[in-house]
Design an enzyme around this catalytic site. Structure first.
Site, PDB file in Angstrom:
ATOM      1  N   GLY A  88       0.846  -1.189   0.000  1.00 14.73           N
ATOM      2  CA  GLY A  88       0.000   0.000   0.000  1.00 14.73           C
ATOM      3  C   GLY A  88       0.877   1.231   0.000  1.00 14.73           C
ATOM      4  O   GLY A  88       2.060   1.155   0.350  1.00 14.73           O
ATOM      5  N   ASN A 100       2.291   5.088   1.033  1.00  8.82           N
ATOM      6  CA  ASN A 100       2.683   5.620   2.335  1.00  8.82           C
ATOM      7  C   ASN A 100       1.449   6.081   3.104  1.00  8.82           C
ATOM      8  O   ASN A 100       0.490   6.555   2.498  1.00  8.82           O
ATOM      9  CB  ASN A 100       3.646   6.799   2.167  1.00  8.82           C
ATOM     10  CG  ASN A 100       4.993   6.323   1.688  1.00  8.82           C
ATOM     11  OD1 ASN A 100       5.333   5.146   1.847  1.00  8.82           O
ATOM     12  ND2 ASN A 100       5.756   7.219   1.087  1.00  8.82           N
ATOM     13  N   GLY A 130      -1.451   2.718   6.509  1.00  8.66           N
ATOM     14  CA  GLY A 130      -1.775   2.034   7.761  1.00  8.66           C
ATOM     15  C   GLY A 130      -1.047   0.705   7.943  1.00  8.66           C
ATOM     16  O   GLY A 130      -1.383  -0.072   8.818  1.00  8.66           O
ATOM     17  N   LYS A 131      -0.034   0.455   7.108  1.00  3.28           N
ATOM     18  CA  LYS A 131       0.671  -0.834   7.151  1.00  3.28           C
ATOM     19  C   LYS A 131       1.415  -1.011   8.479  1.00  3.28           C
ATOM     20  O   LYS A 131       1.278  -2.029   9.161  1.00  3.28           O
ATOM     21  CB  LYS A 131       1.671  -0.936   5.987  1.00  3.28           C
ATOM     22  CG  LYS A 131       1.064  -0.662   4.625  1.00  3.28           C
ATOM     23  CD  LYS A 131       2.043  -0.849   3.498  1.00  3.28           C
ATOM     24  CE  LYS A 131       3.200   0.142   3.479  1.00  3.28           C
ATOM     25  NZ  LYS A 131       2.841   1.531   3.179  1.00  3.28           N
ATOM     26  N   GLU A 133       9.305  -3.228   6.314  1.00  6.39           N
ATOM     27  CA  GLU A 133      10.220  -2.631   5.335  1.00  6.39           C
ATOM     28  C   GLU A 133      11.683  -2.820   5.714  1.00  6.39           C
ATOM     29  O   GLU A 133      12.407  -1.850   5.913  1.00  6.39           O
ATOM     30  CB  GLU A 133       9.911  -1.138   5.171  1.00  6.39           C
ATOM     31  CG  GLU A 133       8.528  -0.909   4.606  1.00  6.39           C
ATOM     32  CD  GLU A 133       8.290   0.538   4.260  1.00  6.39           C
ATOM     33  OE1 GLU A 133       9.229   1.179   3.764  1.00  6.39           O
ATOM     34  OE2 GLU A 133       7.168   1.025   4.489  1.00  6.39           O
TER      35      GLU A 133
END
Lengths: 265, 286
Positions: free
Chosen positions: B38, B40, B43-44, B171
């Site tokens: 998704g 930036n 809500g990841k 990430e």
């Protein structure tokens, strides 16, 4: 270094050198005694003697260079200045030691300077030797054994690592600013001016790193409520325990006697 | 067995004006490898924070709905107790070391020390992880003197050694060079082969295609797509959510546009080789 050697390094605090292998508490007591004596002993020989003896000790455990370097600067800067100031501004009169042009340096002044230097040297050589010969990890482990809470030792230990890290960060920021044309070298005034714009990004980045750091610590069970295991073990012995008590007793006696003579003088 | 279960979860950080997660429902089975994608601010990371209990325990803020991880009600569990269940690897490689250890070996052991694991077992487990991840050559180095890629591998080792039931990896390679990225993904590949329940937040979509079984697409705090990787990553609608498609999927879509009868849209190079190879055999015009 293979893993077996690493196990040994981690599992034992022995490094094969007498002073390094002493329990940190023993070294702490020793430093405390040396400092107490520096305050109580009359005359000026003690500080100089202690500095020399500790220099020898440092040399036997490979710390000669570290210890010598720091003590040399203490000797030149503090002791030199102290003797000079006391000698020049001595108002007691008495026997003239040497005359330099219009200035007369009195023997009493030099002696007063030497006495003050002895105290400074006693303090600094004891502390410098203690810090040079004690690994912070082992010191903190010892403190934990004496019921210091792990969170407190964590704060102290992480400060040891954080300060050099902030120095590195500061340099990076300064390089980046120099690349954008901010003058960072030159006179004291230029350097001072360059310092302020560096401070802001340094502090802000430290704050934002703190959040991630605390989450990372949390993931590693920092707040998990259980007695913690420690891979490193600090070695201690009955002989050292006895030596600590002995040292304190002898120092107390010497301080009382020395203090009495100092009072007489 | 479901090891993560989120029901109607909404959450807002105290500093945020709008909700960061909105009515999220998610069930993760044990052993699944899930990628969260998704744009930036979708809500990841917040999703990961909720699963680990950092939101709301650490960040405060208001959370509604229910979060269960490994059978524990996260809202009623102490933040420290979840260290056993959920491992979390963060984005910045340099902010994850404890800052109190003098060697990488001890850095990796730090989590186990905090959990009160017996010494003998710590030595065994750290040795095993170090060998498994191929970082024995770093073991005696100072944790502050590593490169980004090395730091990130040590961070992964420090979490893997704790053997949590679930791994959140946020990430991990966004700040690394290609070599560092490659090294980190080798470890992730190994975790996948071992069947570890893993949630990976990642922008490098080709990597996602390579590893994920299931892909979750998030946008504005909601889960907008959730399904098998092959299905989600070949859907051109993804582009509307600010996410690119894998190179091979773009190629496949383009070939279809040109009228070639591609059986399915490939999302990895291996799949592309098979699909396009089949086309060539049929004499599809390439």
């Amino acid at each position: 270094m293979d893993l077996n050697q690493l196990h040994q390094l981690v599992a034992s605090s022995r490094r094969g050198r007498f002073w390094l292998d002493l329990n940190p508490m023993t070294k702490m007591v020793l430093a405390f005694c040396e400092v107490s004596l520096a305050i109580c002993m009359p005359g000026f020989a003690y500080g100089f003697l202690l500095m020399a003896v500790l220099m020898l000790c440092a040399a036997t455990c490979g710390l000669g260079k570290t210890y010598g370097k720091i003590m040399l600067s203490v000797l030149v800067i503090f002791v030199g200045l102290m003797i000079l100031a006391r000698a020049l501004f001595y108002e007691g009169g008495g026997e003239v030691f040497v005359t330099l042009g219009r200035f007369s340096i009195y023997k009493g002044g030099v002696l007063a300077g030497l006495r003050a230097s002895s105290v400074i040297l006693g303090f600094s050589s004891a502390l410098v030797f203690f810090y040079a010969s004690t690994e912070p990890e082992y010191l903190m482990l010892t403190l934990e054994q004496y019921r210091c809470p792990p969170k407190a030792t964590f704060v102290i230990l992480s400060t040891f690592q954080m300060i050099p890290q902030m120095g590195v960060n500061a340099k990076t920021i300064q390089d980046a600013q120099r690349a954008r044309g901010i003058e960072t070298e030159g006179s004291l005034w230029v350097r001072a001016k360059a310092f302020i714009p560096m401070l802001m990004p340094l502090l802000l980045s430290s704050f934002s790193a703190a959040e991630e750091k605390s989450l990372a610590l949390e993931t590693r069970g920092f707040n998990y409520d259980s007695p913690k295991t420690r891979l490193r073990i600090v070695e201690d012995s009955k002989a050292q325990k006895a030596a600590r008590i002995g040292l304190i007793a002898v120092t107390a006696a010497a301080c009382v006697t020395g203090g009495y003579f100092k009072w007489l003088a | 067995m479901a090891c993560i279960e989120l029901k109607q979860v909404s959450y807002r950080y105290p500093t945020s004006k709008t909700a960061n997660l909105k009515e999220v429902n998610l069930t993760v089975e044990s052993g699944e490898f899930i990628a969260v994608i998704g744009r930036n601010e979708a809500g990841k990371t917040t999703l990961c924070n909720v699963i680990r209990g950092f939101a709301p325990h650490f960040y405060q803020g208001k959370l509604s709905g229910s979060v269960h991880v490994n059978g524990k009600d996260v809202l009623r569990t102490e933040i420290g107790d979840l260290s056993w269940d959920v491992g979390y690897v963060f984005q910045n490689p340099f902010n994850q070391n404890s800052g109190v250890k003098a060697t990488v070996y001890e850095e990796i052991s730090y989590g186990l020390e905090n959990l009160g694991i017996p010494r003998r077992e710590i030595f065994d487990r750290v040795d095993e992880v170090i060998n498994l991840l191929g970082i024995a050559y770093l073991a005696d180095k100072h944790p502050m003197k590593l490169s980004g890629g090395q730091c990130q591998r040590v961070a992964l080792a420090s979490i893997i050694v704790m053997e949590p039931a679930i791994l959140l990896i946020d990430e991990p390679t966004s700040q690394l060079d290609p070599k560092g990225t490659e090294d980190v993904f080798k470890i992730i590949d190994m975790l996948k082969k071992k069947g570890k329940t893993t949630i990976l937040v990642e922008h490098k979509i080709d990597r996602v295609a390579e590893y994920a079984d299931r892909v979750i697409l998030m946008d504005e705090g909601r889960i907008v797509r959730d399904g098998p990787a092959a299905q989600i990553l070949s859907d051109p609608a993804l582009l509307e959510y600010g996410v690119t498609l894998p190179q091979t999927a773009l190629l496949g879509l383009r070939l279809r546009e040109e009228g070639l009868p591609l059986e399915r849209i490939p999302i990895t190079i291996d799949q592309a080789a098979v699909s396009i190879g089949a086309l060539r055999k049929e004499g599809g015009g390439i």
